[in-house]
Design a protein around this motif. Structure first.
Motif, PDB file in Angstrom:
ATOM      1  N   GLY A 153       0.825  -1.204   0.000  1.00 37.26           N
ATOM      2  CA  GLY A 153       0.000   0.000   0.000  1.00 37.26           C
ATOM      3  C   GLY A 153       0.853   1.244   0.000  1.00 37.26           C
ATOM      4  N   LYS A 154       0.627   2.118  -0.974  1.00 40.23           N
ATOM      5  CA  LYS A 154       1.459   3.308  -1.154  1.00 40.23           C
ATOM      6  C   LYS A 154       1.005   4.458  -0.270  1.00 40.23           C
ATOM      7  CE  LYS A 154       3.174   6.407  -4.785  1.00 40.23           C
ATOM      8  NZ  LYS A 154       3.029   7.579  -3.923  1.00 40.23           N
ATOM      9  N   ARG A 155       1.980   5.108   0.337  1.00 40.69           N
ATOM     10  CA  ARG A 155       1.738   6.368   1.037  1.00 40.69           C
ATOM     11  C   ARG A 155       2.151   7.520   0.128  1.00 40.69           C
ATOM     12  NH1 ARG A 155       4.619   6.418   6.684  1.00 40.69           N
ATOM     13  NH2 ARG A 155       3.377   8.297   6.872  1.00 40.69           N
ATOM     14  N   ARG A 156       1.787   8.713   0.531  1.00 37.73           N
ATOM     15  CA  ARG A 156       2.095   9.894  -0.277  1.00 37.73           C
ATOM     16  C   ARG A 156       3.596  10.147  -0.278  1.00 37.73           C
ATOM     17  NH1 ARG A 156      -0.567  15.858   0.745  1.00 37.73           N
ATOM     18  NH2 ARG A 156      -0.317  16.667  -1.369  1.00 37.73           N
ATOM     19  N   GLY A 157       4.114  10.531  -1.436  1.00 35.88           N
ATOM     20  CA  GLY A 157       5.519  10.880  -1.538  1.00 35.88           C
ATOM     21  C   GLY A 157       6.251  10.071  -2.594  1.00 35.88           C
ATOM     22  N   THR A 158       7.255  10.708  -3.222  1.00 36.12           N
ATOM     23  CA  THR A 158       8.048  10.087  -4.283  1.00 36.12           C
ATOM     24  C   THR A 158       9.514  10.401  -4.053  1.00 36.12           C
ATOM     25  OG1 THR A 158       6.239  10.331  -5.870  1.00 36.12           O
ATOM     26  CG2 THR A 158       8.446   9.962  -6.770  1.00 36.12           C
ATOM     27  N   ILE A 159      10.350   9.381  -4.179  1.00 33.49           N
ATOM     28  CA  ILE A 159      11.803   9.533  -4.035  1.00 33.49           C
ATOM     29  C   ILE A 159      12.441   9.490  -5.417  1.00 33.49           C
ATOM     30  CG2 ILE A 159      13.913   8.532  -3.083  1.00 33.49           C
ATOM     31  CD1 ILE A 159      12.064   7.137  -0.976  1.00 33.49           C
ATOM     32  N   LEU A 160      13.244  10.487  -5.739  1.00 36.09           N
ATOM     33  CA  LEU A 160      14.097  10.443  -6.930  1.00 36.09           C
ATOM     34  C   LEU A 160      15.475  10.029  -6.449  1.00 36.09           C
ATOM     35  CD1 LEU A 160      14.523  10.868  -9.963  1.00 36.09           C
ATOM     36  CD2 LEU A 160      15.007  13.289  -9.477  1.00 36.09           C
ATOM     37  N   VAL A 184      11.849   2.367   0.037  1.00 36.32           N
ATOM     38  CA  VAL A 184      10.449   2.258  -0.373  1.00 36.32           C
ATOM     39  C   VAL A 184       9.670   1.372   0.594  1.00 36.32           C
ATOM     40  CG1 VAL A 184       8.931   1.317  -2.163  1.00 36.32           C
ATOM     41  CG2 VAL A 184      10.868   2.758  -2.805  1.00 36.32           C
ATOM     42  N   ALA A 185      10.230   0.223   0.957  1.00 34.27           N
ATOM     43  CA  ALA A 185       9.539  -0.688   1.860  1.00 34.27           C
ATOM     44  C   ALA A 185       9.316  -0.068   3.227  1.00 34.27           C
ATOM     45  CB  ALA A 185      10.343  -1.986   1.994  1.00 34.27           C
ATOM     46  N   ARG A 186      10.294   0.714   3.696  1.00 28.79           N
ATOM     47  CA  ARG A 186      10.198   1.293   5.028  1.00 28.79           C
ATOM     48  C   ARG A 186       9.289   2.521   5.084  1.00 28.79           C
ATOM     49  NH1 ARG A 186      14.964  -1.579   5.512  1.00 28.79           N
ATOM     50  NH2 ARG A 186      15.713  -1.943   7.651  1.00 28.79           N
ATOM     51  N   THR A 187       9.168   3.255   3.984  1.00 31.21           N
ATOM     52  CA  THR A 187       8.368   4.488   3.990  1.00 31.21           C
ATOM     53  C   THR A 187       6.990   4.316   3.369  1.00 31.21           C
ATOM     54  OG1 THR A 187       9.245   5.207   1.841  1.00 31.21           O
ATOM     55  CG2 THR A 187      10.448   5.920   3.837  1.00 31.21           C
ATOM     56  N   GLY A 188       6.836   3.349   2.478  1.00 31.72           N
ATOM     57  CA  GLY A 188       5.598   3.240   1.718  1.00 31.72           C
ATOM     58  C   GLY A 188       5.513   4.224   0.570  1.00 31.72           C
ATOM     59  N   MET A 189       6.570   4.999   0.341  1.00 31.10           N
ATOM     60  CA  MET A 189       6.627   5.913  -0.784  1.00 31.10           C
ATOM     61  C   MET A 189       7.066   5.157  -2.037  1.00 31.10           C
ATOM     62  SD  MET A 189       8.558   8.958   1.336  1.00 31.10           S
ATOM     63  CE  MET A 189       8.762  10.061  -0.054  1.00 31.10           C
ATOM     64  N   SER A 190       6.834   5.742  -3.199  1.00 24.59           N
ATOM     65  CA  SER A 190       7.364   5.184  -4.439  1.00 24.59           C
ATOM     66  C   SER A 190       8.708   5.833  -4.741  1.00 24.59           C
ATOM     67  CB  SER A 190       6.391   5.421  -5.593  1.00 24.59           C
ATOM     68  OG  SER A 190       6.215   6.817  -5.814  1.00 24.59           O
ATOM     69  N   ALA A 191       9.447   5.230  -5.673  1.00 22.00           N
ATOM     70  CA  ALA A 191      10.745   5.783  -6.036  1.00 22.00           C
ATOM     71  C   ALA A 191      11.019   5.586  -7.514  1.00 22.00           C
ATOM     72  CB  ALA A 191      11.861   5.135  -5.220  1.00 22.00           C
ATOM     73  N   PHE A 192      11.762   6.526  -8.070  1.00 25.41           N
ATOM     74  CA  PHE A 192      12.343   6.402  -9.396  1.00 25.41           C
ATOM     75  C   PHE A 192      13.858   6.454  -9.221  1.00 25.41           C
ATOM     76  CE2 PHE A 192       8.146   8.093 -10.240  1.00 25.41           C
ATOM     77  CZ  PHE A 192       7.740   7.415 -11.385  1.00 25.41           C
ATOM     78  N   SER A 193      14.539   5.374  -9.585  1.00 24.40           N
ATOM     79  CA  SER A 193      15.995   5.335  -9.512  1.00 24.40           C
ATOM     80  C   SER A 193      16.539   5.590 -10.906  1.00 24.40           C
ATOM     81  CB  SER A 193      16.467   3.978  -8.978  1.00 24.40           C
ATOM     82  OG  SER A 193      17.868   3.965  -8.798  1.00 24.40           O
ATOM     83  N   ASP A 247      16.385   2.715   8.996  1.00 22.72           N
ATOM     84  CA  ASP A 247      15.199   3.050   9.785  1.00 22.72           C
ATOM     85  C   ASP A 247      15.148   4.550  10.070  1.00 22.72           C
ATOM     86  OD1 ASP A 247      14.176   0.482   9.895  1.00 22.72           O
ATOM     87  OD2 ASP A 247      15.052   0.025  11.856  1.00 22.72           O
ATOM     88  N   ARG A 248      16.302   5.120  10.416  1.00 24.12           N
ATOM     89  CA  ARG A 248      16.340   6.558  10.698  1.00 24.12           C
ATOM     90  C   ARG A 248      16.070   7.374   9.432  1.00 24.12           C
ATOM     91  NH1 ARG A 248      20.880   4.777  13.600  1.00 24.12           N
ATOM     92  NH2 ARG A 248      22.377   5.739  12.185  1.00 24.12           N
ATOM     93  N   ALA A 249      16.615   6.924   8.302  1.00 24.39           N
ATOM     94  CA  ALA A 249      16.373   7.624   7.038  1.00 24.39           C
ATOM     95  C   ALA A 249      14.893   7.572   6.673  1.00 24.39           C
ATOM     96  CB  ALA A 249      17.220   7.011   5.928  1.00 24.39           C
ATOM     97  N   ALA A 250      14.263   6.413   6.877  1.00 25.42           N
ATOM     98  CA  ALA A 250      12.835   6.279   6.574  1.00 25.42           C
ATOM     99  C   ALA A 250      11.997   7.153   7.496  1.00 25.42           C
ATOM    100  CB  ALA A 250      12.414   4.815   6.701  1.00 25.42           C
TER     101      ALA A 250
END
Length: 297
Positions: free
Chosen positions: A63-70, A93-102, A285-288
């Motif tokens: 389940g996705k939460r709001r937010g995107t990581i570049l 991504v797993a720790r935050t629930g945000m999506s990412a584009f690498s 964990d701290r970064a998330a």
């Protein structure tokens, strides 16, 4: 936390060869090394493009939460790919629930400075053009990619784009002049990087450009006023330690909300050893937590 784990990993790194005589050999060796890093099984991974630039899209399965990581991968600006950084990207991504584009940004020596930064700006512009709120976008990266998370933000601002909502850098390279004291004081402690290796890869990236400028040495040259919250994680045994410490001081002096997170006795991009090193899991964990507080809330 296990000092025994850290000592064992230090010994293993000192016994491992990461090099090669050609760029292609170095790229292949880096790809092989990255296969040993854990990739979260709580994400999906698909090929994508941003402004025509190849990328991996990483989405949470729970389940996705709001937010995107570049995300910007590491590799001294000459090796690496979104696949080599998939362990770090997938864990965020797993720790935050945000999506990412690498992003598979342009690499030297085929595409020297500032091509990689230009790739980042165009990818960010594509995310904004898709309707994403810049306050809900985070830049993140490791090593050279950590440097790009900052220099891409600087270049985006210069191009008239809004700044992202947060920046996370793991063992970022923020000083192409290599003038930090840790380049000497941590030379024996660092099992992975040397001044000679950094200068060799740096010369390919610079291609004759003066390193003493904002987009190459933000730790000493960048105007960070108005920058978003930043998390800078680094190991105390890195020759690049002072890249992060000086950038943090510069950010704080500019009024930026910055966290300098130094892990004792850890080496370069130790976060990649998630599942093997307790400190890696704790750092991620701290970064998330940082990203969730600044972006996904």
């Amino acid at each position: 936390m296990s000092k025994q784990q850290l000592r064992l990993i230090d010994q293993q790194l000192r016994q491992t060869s990461f090099g090669g005589t050609t760029i292609e050999e170095q790229r292949s060796a880096f790809e092989r090394m990255s296969r040993g890093w854990r990739v979260s099984d709580r994400v999906s991974v698909t090929d994508e493009q941003l402004a025509g630039i190849p990328a991996l899209r990483v989405e949470p399965l729970d389940g996705k939460r709001r937010g995107t990581i570049l995300y910007f991968h590491g590799g001294s600006w000459i090796v690496g790919s979104p696949r080599t950084a998939l362990g770090l990207t997938s864990e965020l991504v797993a720790r935050t629930g945000m999506s990412a584009f690498s992003l598979d940004y342009a690499l030297a020596p085929e595409h020297p400075f500032p091509a990689g930064i230009e790739s980042g700006v165009e990818a960010y512009r594509a995310l904004l053009d898709s309707g994403l709120d810049p306050a809900q976008i985070a830049f993140a990266g490791d090593s050279a990619g950590g440097g790009l998370s900052v220099t891409t933000a600087l270049a985006a601002r210069a191009a008239g784009l809004p700044l992202p909502g947060a920046i996370v850098a793991f063992s970022g390279g923020f000083d192409a002049t290599r003038s930090g004291e840790s380049m000497e004081s941590k030379a024996d402690a660092d099992p992975l990087l040397t001044r000679a290796a950094l200068e060799a890869s740096g010369s390919l990236y610079l291609a004759g450009q003066d390193p003493d400028q904002e987009l190459l040495s933000p730790a000493t040259r960048a105007d960070l006023a108005g920058f978003p919250p930043m998390l800078l994680q680094v190991g105390s045994n890195e020759v690049l330690l002072d890249d992060s410490t000086r950038l943090a001081v510069r950010a704080a002096a500019a009024g930026v909300d910055v966290i300098l997170d130094v892990t004792a006795d850890a080496s370069h991009v130790f976060q990649a050893l998630v599942g093997v090193l307790d400190e890696a899991d704790a750092a991620l964990d701290r970064a998330a937590q940082f990203l969730s507080a600044r972006i996904a809330a």
